[in-house]
Design an enzyme around this catalytic site. Structure first.
Site, short mmCIF file in Angstrom:
data_model
loop_
_atom_site.label_atom_id
_atom_site.label_comp_id
_atom_site.label_asym_id
_atom_site.label_seq_id
_atom_site.Cartn_x
_atom_site.Cartn_y
_atom_site.Cartn_z
N GLU A 356 0.83 -1.21 0.00
CA GLU A 356 0.00 0.00 0.00
C GLU A 356 0.86 1.25 0.00
O GLU A 356 0.48 2.28 -0.55
CB GLU A 356 -0.94 0.00 1.21
CG GLU A 356 -2.04 1.05 1.13
CD GLU A 356 -3.10 0.89 2.20
OE1 GLU A 356 -4.22 0.43 1.87
OE2 GLU A 356 -2.82 1.22 3.37
N HIS A 387 6.13 -27.55 3.30
CA HIS A 387 5.28 -28.61 2.77
C HIS A 387 4.16 -28.05 1.89
O HIS A 387 3.19 -28.75 1.61
CB HIS A 387 4.70 -29.43 3.92
CG HIS A 387 5.75 -30.03 4.80
ND1 HIS A 387 6.33 -31.26 4.55
CD2 HIS A 387 6.36 -29.54 5.91
CE1 HIS A 387 7.23 -31.51 5.48
NE2 HIS A 387 7.27 -30.49 6.32
N LYS A 502 -14.20 1.71 -3.81
CA LYS A 502 -15.18 2.20 -2.83
C LYS A 502 -16.28 2.99 -3.52
O LYS A 502 -17.47 2.85 -3.20
CB LYS A 502 -14.48 3.10 -1.80
CG LYS A 502 -13.52 2.40 -0.86
CD LYS A 502 -12.95 3.43 0.11
CE LYS A 502 -11.93 2.83 1.04
NZ LYS A 502 -11.36 3.85 1.96
#
Length: 530
Positions: A356, A387, A502
């Site tokens: 960000e 793994h 937004k």
């Protein structure tokens, strides 16, 4: 304010572009491991870069590049209160939450900002004592046992990373006084899952929103209020603490909450864990003592980051190595692997912190730049990741630099001997083995079993994961990101990239703009109401 240049305009970066990486197979020796090691804060938290593809030639150019770009001088401007966040015309003051290193910083010609942050901390400490003593009880007269923080982004990721890092340490040292929980996602299942798992009568709720108008936090706050009312808690405000700006809607219009602690617009969410945003919950859960140790570790690392010598400044060196790996060697991601279950949330905070901050494509002068900026940050915890995705890291077609984080001792001090070694010894042996395997590889005539090596990594290590250590590590990465931003000539302290989504979401929710066939088509398929 000092001058800024694009990265590709810096003469020493042009020189760096012509320097080949060090060959780790032959370079990695015991002597190198000992010499390529510096402390992050003073003497207990180390940064080892022996397995990075650099040598003395690189280090000399790094030093010249740092000097040419005035990196330390720019850091001093941050500390002295210059308005480094130029797009929002703001200072960048998160360092002041843990101590003053630079000049007095005065806001609006009246308020000393170090005194402001310190006064908020004292309020938090005193409030926590009242909660712990039982002088302040829930609306139904019960002692608080739980704390739930409701916020998103920097209001959740950093605090959650610190909470999980310290929880077992606090438990072992009888400093764990309350249980901490987090609600961030607007998905109502998360709110229901958390709230249904605790006794809300015994729970204090922290609402964190800088603006007081964050969509997700408002929705989750309303979910909480409904839940409290359903549980017969009419005076729900007596169980809620607000953390926001002094002039936000929550501070001005919403009265009657148990307590208010204030943020400042000079600190972005991803840089806020050492402000009220992180320390309120941490002090409530783990005491003032723990909070102060976090701040001490961060402050000591902040001081060390002022050293002009790249060989003695871990955050500065890490930033320069990152630029070399991204902009010369073209490595597009960086993997953070902590060999500590307690740090399982830390890479998620670093993901926001770096991506960000530096995920930009324009410079400080609002001009498009033509070089790479931030790397993709991802990670996990060892040995689990061995793994899962380590196959790709060892033998895949992309080289991914890694940051390993490890500790000599466990937090809870409980262990077992199996096959002649303890579990903790096995954990540490795997950490060391992976660094060596990634660096040196192993030739095999069977190509399927061949390990090329030359996979660079750094190691951050300390005796134990303590509050002090996590504070220092937090500061290390914050300052690394800052130095990277200076070199890239971008503003690391705004985040315009989060806004467009937004706006469109609000259009959808308000039934606006439905002449847009794309919005309408997606909405009909996904949102039942449309």
């Amino acid at each position: 304010m000092l001058n800024y240049k694009n990265l590709n305009e810096l003469e020493n970066f042009k020189i760096l572009e012509g320097i080949a990486p060090e060959v780790l197979k032959t370079a990695l020796t015991g002597k190198r491991i000992k010499e390529y090691d510096i402390t992050i804060e003073g003497d207990s938290v180390h940064y080892n870069y022996a397995s990075k593809q650099i040598n003395e030639t690189h280090l000399k150019i790094f030093q010249n590049l740092s000097d040419e770009a005035n990196l330390i001088e720019k850091y001093k401007e941050v500390l002295d209160g210059e308005k480094i966040n130029i797009s929002e015309n703001r200072k960048v003051l998160h360092h002041l939450t843990r101590g003053q290193i630079g000049k007095d910083v005065i806001e609006d010609n009246k308020e000393n900002m170090r005194e402001f942050f310190q006064s908020e901390l004292e309020k938090i400490y005193n409030f926590a004592k009242q909660i712990h003593s039982g002088n302040i009880k829930s609306s139904n007269g019960k002692k608080f046992k739980n704390v739930v923080q409701i916020g998103i982004g920097g209001s959740s990721l950093g605090p959650k990373a610190l909470y999980s890092s310290i929880k077992n340490y606090a438990k072992k040292h009888n400093l764990a006084l309350m249980n901490g929980y987090f609600i961030s996602n607007i998905d109502p299942d998360e709110s229901e899952e958390v709230l249904s798992s605790i006794n809300v009568d015994e729970t204090l709720f922290i609402i964190v929103s800088k603006s007081g108008n964050t969509l997700e936090t408002k929705a989750n706050m309303q979910f909480l209020i409904n839940k409290l009312k359903l549980n017969g808690i009419k005076e729900y405000k007596k169980q809620m603490v607000i953390i926001t700006l002094k002039d936000s809607m929550l501070a001005i219009e919403e009265k009657g909450y148990l307590e208010y602690f204030f943020m400042h617009d000079s600190i972005g969410g991803r840089f806020s864990p050492t402000s009220a945003v992180g320390l309120t919950l941490l002090t409530l859960c783990f005491t003032e003592k723990v909070a102060k140790e976090i701040l001490k570790g961060a402050n000591e690392a902040d001081k060390k980051s002022l050293n002009k010598n790249v060989k003695d400044n871990a955050s500065l060196l890490a930033a320069l190595i990152s630029i070399y790996e991204r902009n010369v060697l073209n490595y597009s991601s960086n993997c953070i692997i902590a060999y500590s279950k307690a740090m399982e949330n830390f890479y998620l905070h670093l993901q926001q912190l770096e991506m960000e901050s530096n995920g930009k494509s324009v410079n400080r002068f609002n001009e498009t730049i033509n070089y790479k900026t931030v790397r993709i940050i991802w990670g996990g915890i060892g040995t689990d990741v061995q793994h899962s995705f380590f196959q790709m890291l060892h033998q895949g077609t992309d080289i991914v630099p890694m940051d390993f984080i490890g500790f000599n001792e466990t937090q809870l001090k409980e262990d077992v001997i199996s096959d002649n070694s303890s579990s903790n010894d096995k954990l540490k042996a795997n950490l060391i083995a992976q660094i060596i395997a990634f660096s040196k590889g192993k030739e095999n005539s069977n190509k399927n079993k061949n390990f090329q090596g030359e996979r660079p990594s750094a190691l951050i290590y300390s005796k134990e994961l303590t509050p002090y250590a996590i504070g220092a590590i937090l500061s290390h990465y914050e300052n690394k990101v800052m130095f990277e931003g200076f070199l890239l000539n971008i503003n690391s302290f705004d985040q315009e990239g989060v806004q467009l989504g937004k706006i469109i979401a609000n259009q959808i929710l308000k039934n606006d703009n439905f002449k847009d066939e794309v919005i309408e088509s997606y909405s009909k398929k996904i949102l039942k109401k449309f």
